[in-house]
Design a protein around this motif. Structure first.
Motif, PDB file in Angstrom:
ATOM      1  N   THR A  12      74.482  54.744  -6.944  1.00  0.00           N
ATOM      2  CA  THR A  12      74.425  54.195  -5.581  1.00  0.00           C
ATOM      3  C   THR A  12      75.799  53.705  -5.136  1.00  0.00           C
ATOM      4  O   THR A  12      76.211  53.911  -3.991  1.00  0.00           O
ATOM      5  CB  THR A  12      73.402  53.055  -5.516  1.00  0.00           C
ATOM      6  OG1 THR A  12      72.127  53.521  -5.940  1.00  0.00           O
ATOM      7  CG2 THR A  12      73.286  52.514  -4.098  1.00  0.00           C
ATOM      8  N   GLN A  13      76.537  53.073  -6.031  1.00  0.00           N
ATOM      9  CA  GLN A  13      77.878  52.600  -5.689  1.00  0.00           C
ATOM     10  C   GLN A  13      78.803  53.769  -5.357  1.00  0.00           C
ATOM     11  O   GLN A  13      79.586  53.726  -4.417  1.00  0.00           O
ATOM     12  CB  GLN A  13      78.450  51.771  -6.846  1.00  0.00           C
ATOM     13  CG  GLN A  13      77.723  50.456  -7.073  1.00  0.00           C
ATOM     14  CD  GLN A  13      78.275  49.696  -8.263  1.00  0.00           C
ATOM     15  OE1 GLN A  13      79.151  50.205  -8.984  1.00  0.00           O
ATOM     16  NE2 GLN A  13      77.744  48.503  -8.505  1.00  0.00           N
ATOM     17  N   TYR A  15      77.871  56.756  -4.320  1.00  0.00           N
ATOM     18  CA  TYR A  15      77.412  57.334  -3.052  1.00  0.00           C
ATOM     19  C   TYR A  15      77.907  56.492  -1.869  1.00  0.00           C
ATOM     20  O   TYR A  15      78.343  57.037  -0.840  1.00  0.00           O
ATOM     21  CB  TYR A  15      75.880  57.404  -3.061  1.00  0.00           C
ATOM     22  CG  TYR A  15      75.286  58.128  -1.869  1.00  0.00           C
ATOM     23  CD1 TYR A  15      75.070  59.496  -1.900  1.00  0.00           C
ATOM     24  CD2 TYR A  15      74.926  57.427  -0.709  1.00  0.00           C
ATOM     25  CE1 TYR A  15      74.520  60.151  -0.812  1.00  0.00           C
ATOM     26  CE2 TYR A  15      74.379  58.074   0.367  1.00  0.00           C
ATOM     27  CZ  TYR A  15      74.170  59.444   0.326  1.00  0.00           C
ATOM     28  OH  TYR A  15      73.641  60.102   1.409  1.00  0.00           O
ATOM     29  N   SER A  16      77.843  55.148  -2.011  1.00  0.00           N
ATOM     30  CA  SER A  16      78.271  54.267  -0.924  1.00  0.00           C
ATOM     31  C   SER A  16      79.756  54.392  -0.656  1.00  0.00           C
ATOM     32  O   SER A  16      80.211  54.343   0.495  1.00  0.00           O
ATOM     33  CB  SER A  16      77.922  52.805  -1.249  1.00  0.00           C
ATOM     34  OG  SER A  16      76.527  52.653  -1.419  1.00  0.00           O
ATOM     35  N   SER A  17      80.561  54.542  -1.726  1.00  0.00           N
ATOM     36  CA  SER A  17      82.012  54.613  -1.543  1.00  0.00           C
ATOM     37  C   SER A  17      82.463  55.970  -1.029  1.00  0.00           C
ATOM     38  O   SER A  17      83.494  56.073  -0.364  1.00  0.00           O
ATOM     39  CB  SER A  17      82.703  54.301  -2.874  1.00  0.00           C
ATOM     40  OG  SER A  17      82.357  55.279  -3.869  1.00  0.00           O
ATOM     41  N   LYS A  21      76.463  54.040   2.875  1.00  0.00           N
ATOM     42  CA  LYS A  21      75.438  53.218   2.246  1.00  0.00           C
ATOM     43  C   LYS A  21      74.074  53.864   2.424  1.00  0.00           C
ATOM     44  O   LYS A  21      73.631  54.139   3.537  1.00  0.00           O
ATOM     45  CB  LYS A  21      75.436  51.824   2.862  1.00  0.00           C
ATOM     46  CG  LYS A  21      74.461  50.885   2.171  1.00  0.00           C
ATOM     47  CD  LYS A  21      74.540  49.495   2.777  1.00  0.00           C
ATOM     48  CE  LYS A  21      73.579  48.545   2.071  1.00  0.00           C
ATOM     49  NZ  LYS A  21      73.640  47.171   2.639  1.00  0.00           N
TER      50      LYS A  21
END
Length: 524
Positions: A12-13, A15-17, A21
């Motif tokens: 998830t981190q 993907y967010s970066s 988000k």
């Protein structure tokens, strides 16, 4: 799928970066599965191009292509917010399709004997994934979506109720604002009335001061003397020598004459006036009378709204006759009530102004300046002062000068900008002493008005209106009417009807003086 909240794991981190988000954790997982499928597909195509189709290596391009196809289909479906049944079918189809891949590997290169079963299993997996990703959402009902729609509808209804409440509050505030504006207008009217009363009070104080000053600076004196018959008498003589009043009878003792003189000084100032038309109506000397006192009114003030939306008052006698009305309309009922209060206050003590046939009125205008005007008994204004004075006495002296010097002053007849003819009276220093106040259609009309001034002015009496006074005049129809005029020139009340005889108009005034001060008030 996409039903789980996003977690704080490494996927998830990442993907967010790199992308953004995610709304759910499945959004990042689905992207990963789709990316794996893309990579496997590219590798599989590369191996297919470089390998010998008849060799043992040719099975791996097929394996990678088969797995890549499943990932390319499953990845986007995992990211979608599908129903639980659709998610189960997607996973089940992916498992069946992937199960066909190792079967193909173990059977290769003789896989053609079981090719129909392997391809069938793989196709069934793809079909189940298609049913879960396409047909279930289209043909079935989404309970979560329906619940979301229901929640949105409930929120909309709540917003509508809130808007309805706000509209009601807004209407209440608008009504309150309108009431406040109406109250503000009424308050402004009350303030204007208070200011007017203050101005009247200030004028009354100035009048009282002037009268007290005049009393202190009397132009006459009492003279006490013994006549040839050895009786004591008194007389009040003006500085010009004229005898204003005398005792009328002699007293045997000087003390009694002094008492009679003191009685005159004590009672003359507040004495009322009784107008007697004929000498035979004069009461006998020994006839006693009662001083004027308040009596119970036989009238009622009626405040009503006319057809034009104006408020008016009328004074109706108990016999049904209307004995007085306002003569003008008012913007509110409160203003009409205040006018009634002024009538109660002014009508009783108001004196008569008798024009025989003309008289000078000394009054106070709207600008708080004192003026005079020469009024005929038919109500027409023959002349006015043309300028205002700061004191009543100055206006009286100006009227006196006109009476005494009218033959020495120069009248000028001229045509104004409107094409009407007017006259003005100038003194030796070219100061305008008086003017016509109105225009005439012809020069001869203005010249005839000048002749009337010259004839009437020398003998006209100066009439002090005081706070208010009754005027009796003859209208154009030859009927006699009365009106109660304030000293500022405003008409407070009028008769509303004409009388065939002048005495009947005076009788009507007496009825007003009796009934107006104490009459009750009602709204009709």
């Amino acid at each position: 799928m996409a039903t789980e909240e996003p977690t704080d794991d490494s996927l998830t981190q990442w993907y967010s970066s790199r992308i953004g988000k995610p709304d759910t954790a499945d959004e990042a997982r689905g992207y990963l599965v789709f990316a794996v499928g893309v990579v496997l597909g590219i590798v599989g195509v590369g191996l297919l191009i470089t390998s010998d189709l008849e060799g043992s290596v040719s099975q791996w391009p097929v394996v990678l292509a088969a797995v890549a196809l499943i990932c390319l289909i499953a990845g986007p479906l995992i990211r979608l917010p599908l129903r639980p049944l659709a998610n189960v079918l997607v996973y089940l189809g992916a498992i069946l399709g992937l199960a066909a891949v190792p079967w193909f590997v173990t059977a290769y290169p003789g896989w053609r004997d079981s090719a129909s079963m392997i391809i069938g299993l793989y196709s069934v997996g793809l079909l189940i994934m298609a049913v879960g990703g396409v047909f279930v959402p289209v043909l079935g009902k989404n309970a979560e979506r329906e619940a979301e729609i229901a929640r949105q509808q409930a929120a909309i209804e709540n917003q509508q109720e809130a808007l309805s409440y706000q509209r009601e509050r807004l209407e209440e505030l608008q009504d309150a604002l309108a009431d406040a504006e109406a109250d503000e207008e009424d308050l402004a009217e009350v303030i204007d009335e208070i200011r007017a009363r203050q101005a009247d009070t200030a004028a009354d104080e100035a009048d009282l001061a002037a009268r007290l000053e005049a009393i202190r600076a009397s132009q006459a004196r009492f003279e006490l003397y013994e006549d040839r018959g050895d009786q004591w008498r008194w007389r009040l003589r003006h500085r010009n020598g004229n005898v204003i009043a005398d005792s009328g009878e002699g007293y045997t003792r000087k003390h009694n004459a002094q008492k009679g003189m003191q009685s005159v000084r004590r009672n003359a100032l507040g004495a009322t006036v009784m107008h007697i038309e004929r000498e035979e109506e004069v009461p006998e000397e020994d006839e006693e009378f009662e001083p004027v006192v308040d009596v119970e009114s036989q009238g009622t003030y009626e405040i009503h709204e006319d057809a034009a939306g104006k408020y008016r008052w009328r004074l109706r006698h108990d016999n049904g006759n209307i004995i007085a009305d306002s003569g003008e309309g008012y913007s509110s009922a409160s203003n009409a009530r205040r006018a009634v209060s002024r009538i109660r206050e002014y009508a009783g003590p108001a004196d008569y102004l008798r024009f025989d046939p003309v008289g000078f009125e000394v009054y106070r205008d709207a600008a708080e300046e004192w003026r005079w005007r020469l009024v005929h008994r038919n109500g027409n204004i023959l002349a006015d002062s043309g300028e205002g004075y700061t004191r009543r006495n100055d206006a009286r002296r100006a009227a006196d000068r006109l009476r005494e010097r009218v033959d020495d002053l120069a009248f000028e007849v001229f045509e104004d900008n409107a094409g009407e003819y007017r006259w003005r009276l100038t003194s030796g220093n070219d100061q305008i002493v008086a003017d016509s106040g109105e225009g005439y259609s012809s020069r001869s009309g203005a010249e005839e008005a000048v002749e009337r001034i010259q004839n009437y002015a020398p003998d006209a009496r100066i009439l002090d209106i005081g706070r208010a006074a009754f005027e009796v005049f003859e209208d154009k129809a030859g009927e006699f009417r009365w009106r109660l005029r304030h000293r500022n020139g405003n008409i407070l009340a009028d008769s509303g009807e004409g009388y065939t005889e002048r005495n009947k108009a005076y009788d009507a005034i007496e009825s007003i003086k009796r009934n107006a001060p104490n009459a009750e008030e009602e709204r009709v």
